[in-house]
Design a protein around this motif. Structure first.
Motif, PDB file in Angstrom:
ATOM      1  N   LYS B 256      29.655   2.542  16.335  1.00 42.30           N
ATOM      2  CA  LYS B 256      28.383   2.422  16.293  1.00 42.30           C
ATOM      3  C   LYS B 256      27.144   3.658  15.129  1.00 42.30           C
ATOM      4  O   LYS B 256      26.834   2.956  14.676  1.00 42.30           O
ATOM      5  CB  LYS B 256      27.569   2.993  17.472  1.00 42.30           C
ATOM      6  N   ALA B 257      27.914   4.594  15.248  1.00 44.46           N
ATOM      7  CA  ALA B 257      27.134   5.524  14.428  1.00 44.46           C
ATOM      8  C   ALA B 257      27.569   5.372  12.992  1.00 44.46           C
ATOM      9  O   ALA B 257      28.009   4.493  12.800  1.00 44.46           O
ATOM     10  CB  ALA B 257      27.573   7.496  15.030  1.00 44.46           C
ATOM     11  N   ARG B 258      27.030   5.806  12.336  1.00 46.67           N
ATOM     12  CA  ARG B 258      27.213   6.457  11.163  1.00 46.67           C
ATOM     13  C   ARG B 258      27.930   7.437  10.244  1.00 46.67           C
ATOM     14  O   ARG B 258      27.458   8.764  10.227  1.00 46.67           O
ATOM     15  CB  ARG B 258      26.116   5.873  10.129  1.00 46.67           C
ATOM     16  N   ILE B 264      29.537  14.774   6.208  1.00 47.47           N
ATOM     17  CA  ILE B 264      28.596  15.154   5.635  1.00 47.47           C
ATOM     18  C   ILE B 264      26.912  16.100   6.757  1.00 47.47           C
ATOM     19  O   ILE B 264      28.587  17.741   5.713  1.00 47.47           O
ATOM     20  CB  ILE B 264      27.138  14.619   4.493  1.00 47.47           C
ATOM     21  N   ILE B 265      27.324  16.759   7.486  1.00 52.94           N
ATOM     22  CA  ILE B 265      27.058  17.396   8.564  1.00 52.94           C
ATOM     23  C   ILE B 265      28.120  18.180   8.316  1.00 52.94           C
ATOM     24  O   ILE B 265      28.277  19.336   8.697  1.00 52.94           O
ATOM     25  CB  ILE B 265      26.176  16.877   9.872  1.00 52.94           C
ATOM     26  N   VAL B 266      29.521  17.965   9.064  1.00 51.55           N
ATOM     27  CA  VAL B 266      30.261  18.432   9.373  1.00 51.55           C
ATOM     28  C   VAL B 266      31.347  19.551   7.943  1.00 51.55           C
ATOM     29  O   VAL B 266      31.764  19.803   8.305  1.00 51.55           O
ATOM     30  CB  VAL B 266      31.641  17.711  10.903  1.00 51.55           C
ATOM     31  N   LEU B 271      31.733  24.776   5.044  1.00 51.57           N
ATOM     32  CA  LEU B 271      31.923  25.439   4.282  1.00 51.57           C
ATOM     33  C   LEU B 271      30.698  26.894   4.941  1.00 51.57           C
ATOM     34  O   LEU B 271      31.261  27.632   4.336  1.00 51.57           O
ATOM     35  CB  LEU B 271      30.654  24.356   2.976  1.00 51.57           C
ATOM     36  N   VAL B 272      29.873  25.975   5.954  1.00 48.73           N
ATOM     37  CA  VAL B 272      29.453  27.957   6.420  1.00 48.73           C
ATOM     38  C   VAL B 272      29.663  28.475   7.388  1.00 48.73           C
ATOM     39  O   VAL B 272      29.898  29.630   7.137  1.00 48.73           O
ATOM     40  CB  VAL B 272      27.668  27.317   7.337  1.00 48.73           C
ATOM     41  N   SER B 273      30.641  27.804   7.577  1.00 44.29           N
ATOM     42  CA  SER B 273      31.397  28.611   8.363  1.00 44.29           C
ATOM     43  C   SER B 273      33.213  29.763   8.172  1.00 44.29           C
ATOM     44  O   SER B 273      33.279  30.460   7.968  1.00 44.29           O
ATOM     45  CB  SER B 273      32.343  28.383   9.660  1.00 44.29           C
TER      46      SER B 273
END
Lengths: 128, 288
Positions: B256-258, B264-266, B271-273
């Motif tokens: 169901k999700a996009r 992109i969030i992951v 990248l941040v971690s």
């Protein structure tokens, strides 16, 4: 429509399924024991106070000696060790799966699978 | 913080990772290890032990179905496991040796973990080939009988595939195993491109076979962590249970999700971690 799946695939898959079920089941039992404050090998408060230490130091501080390796797993009266047994079962499952399919494999794959089993067994029996 | 509260925090944390990971198409361990190293107070030894337990559990949970469908190639997994199990064991031994024997060793691990996560970030940006064309099968792959087939519902037919360049892929799998054991990562991020782009396995076969390889690799590497006492039940139990439940929810939501937005969030989280771990390592070594 289905394709023919070799018997060794089915056996290996079945063993992984059963082993995972048993391993996770034991982890859930251990979690419940934590929640009802059952005694643990190292008190949870001490674990939290010292879990920033490297593993060798952690065991030195908490037990006054190093970690006893696999022999520590026999203390099943403690809730944390029951959890460890669950993890050990999960780790043993692929090995058991390979052992179970050995008779079904041809000679080349039998040799390769035995090599993988030996590599893992060396670690378990005689860790560095 | 109260121990029970820690159990809850770790459960929710890994539940969230378990939901996100399948939506983004990454393994849970790849998110768990760098994020935990960046935000939690546990020593990196215990984080790597938990990371391996997570990777193993998710590989064990998904492999049976993939084998029943003919997607995971057990023969290829066994061939690859001969080298990758040995290197994963070596990686675990080296990884624990660095943190326990070298002064400031944990900062070297933070630094290299950050670099590895940056590498994963770059690998994830690279495209994959759904059905690679096999022009020529090398003699080793042929002798080992590395081929198979599965029923592909989207095409409505049985798809046959062949592996190639088995010998060429061996050094890559040695490196992958080493990294998996050293950093407690499942290493599907590296297995899949090697299987797909180098050995020419269709992407579904590459992902599925990678799961079987992870099951064999991480189980051996995890023994080292168990025997050395680097598997802390207080960390491992809630994370494994949380991740197991989360990944089931994630798999259902994938329909169901996009996934693009979540991917992109992951990627941003990765990248941040990575940057936080690199900074932690450099700071600990007095370089910044």
């Amino acid at each position: 429509m289905r394709v023919d799946i070799p018997e060794e695939y089915t056996i290996f898959g079945k063993i992984l399924k059963i082993g995972t079920f048993v391993g996770i089941g034991i982890l859930i039992v251990s979690l419940i024991l934590y929640l009802i404050n059952a005694p643990s090998y190292i008190s949870l408060e001490n674990v939290i106070k010292t879990w920033d230490l490297p593993v060798s130091k952690f065991w030195e501080v908490n037990t006054g000696k190093g970690y006893g390796g696999l022999s520590e797993l026999v203390n099943i009266q403690y809730s944390d060790n029951i959890g460890l047994i669950g993890v050990a079962i999960l780790s043993a499952v692929p090995l058991i799966g390979l052992l179970a399919i050995l008779p079904k494999l041809n000679l080349v794959y039998k040799i390769l699978a035995i090599l993988v089993i030996i590599e893992s067994l060396i670690v378990i029996i005689k860790p560095v | 913080m109260d121990p029970i509260l820690w159990l809850l925090v770790l459960f929710i944390f890994s539940l969230a990772i378990g939901i996100l990971a399948p939506l983004a198409g990454v393994g849970g361990g790849v998110l768990f290890v760098p994020l935990s190293a960046a935000i939690f107070p546990f020593n990196i030894d215990f984080i790597r032990g938990a990371g391996l337990a997570l990777a193993l559990t998710s590989a064990l949970s998904s492999s049976p179905k993939l084998m029943e469908e003919g997607l995971a190639n057990l023969k290829a997994s066994i061939v690859i496991a001969v080298v990758s199990v040995a290197s994963a064991i070596a990686g675990s031994i080296i990884g624990l040796w660095v943190t326990n024997k070298i002064p400031q060793g944990k900062y070297y691990i933070y630094l290299t973990l950050g670099i590895v996560i940056l590498l994963i970030f770059l690998v994830m940006l690279k495209g994959r080939v759904e059905f690679p064309e096999v022009k020529k099968v090398d003699s080793l792959s042929q002798k080992l009988g590395l081929y198979g087939s599965w029923y592909e519902p989207s095409l409505g037919k049985v798809v046959e595939y062949k592996f190639t360049r088995t010998l060429h892929s061996i050094p890559a799998f040695i490196g992958v195993g080493l990294i998996a054991g050293m950093f407690g990562l499942g290493a599907g991020w590296a297995n899949v491109p090697v299987l797909n782009l180098l050995m020419c396995a269709p992407i579904k076969v590459a992902v599925s076979t990678s799961m079987a390889i992870i099951a064999l690799n991480t189980s051996a590497a995890l023994w080292i962590y168990i025997i050395k006492g680097a598997v802390l039940p207080l960390i491992v139990i809630p994370t494994v249970i949380g991740m197991t439940i989360g990944s089931r929810i994630g798999a259902m939501l994938t329909v169901k999700a996009r996934p693009r937005v979540i991917r992109i969030i992951v990627l941003v989280i990765l990248l941040v971690s990575a940057l936080v771990n690199i900074h932690k390592g450099l700071h600990g070594l007095g370089m910044v």
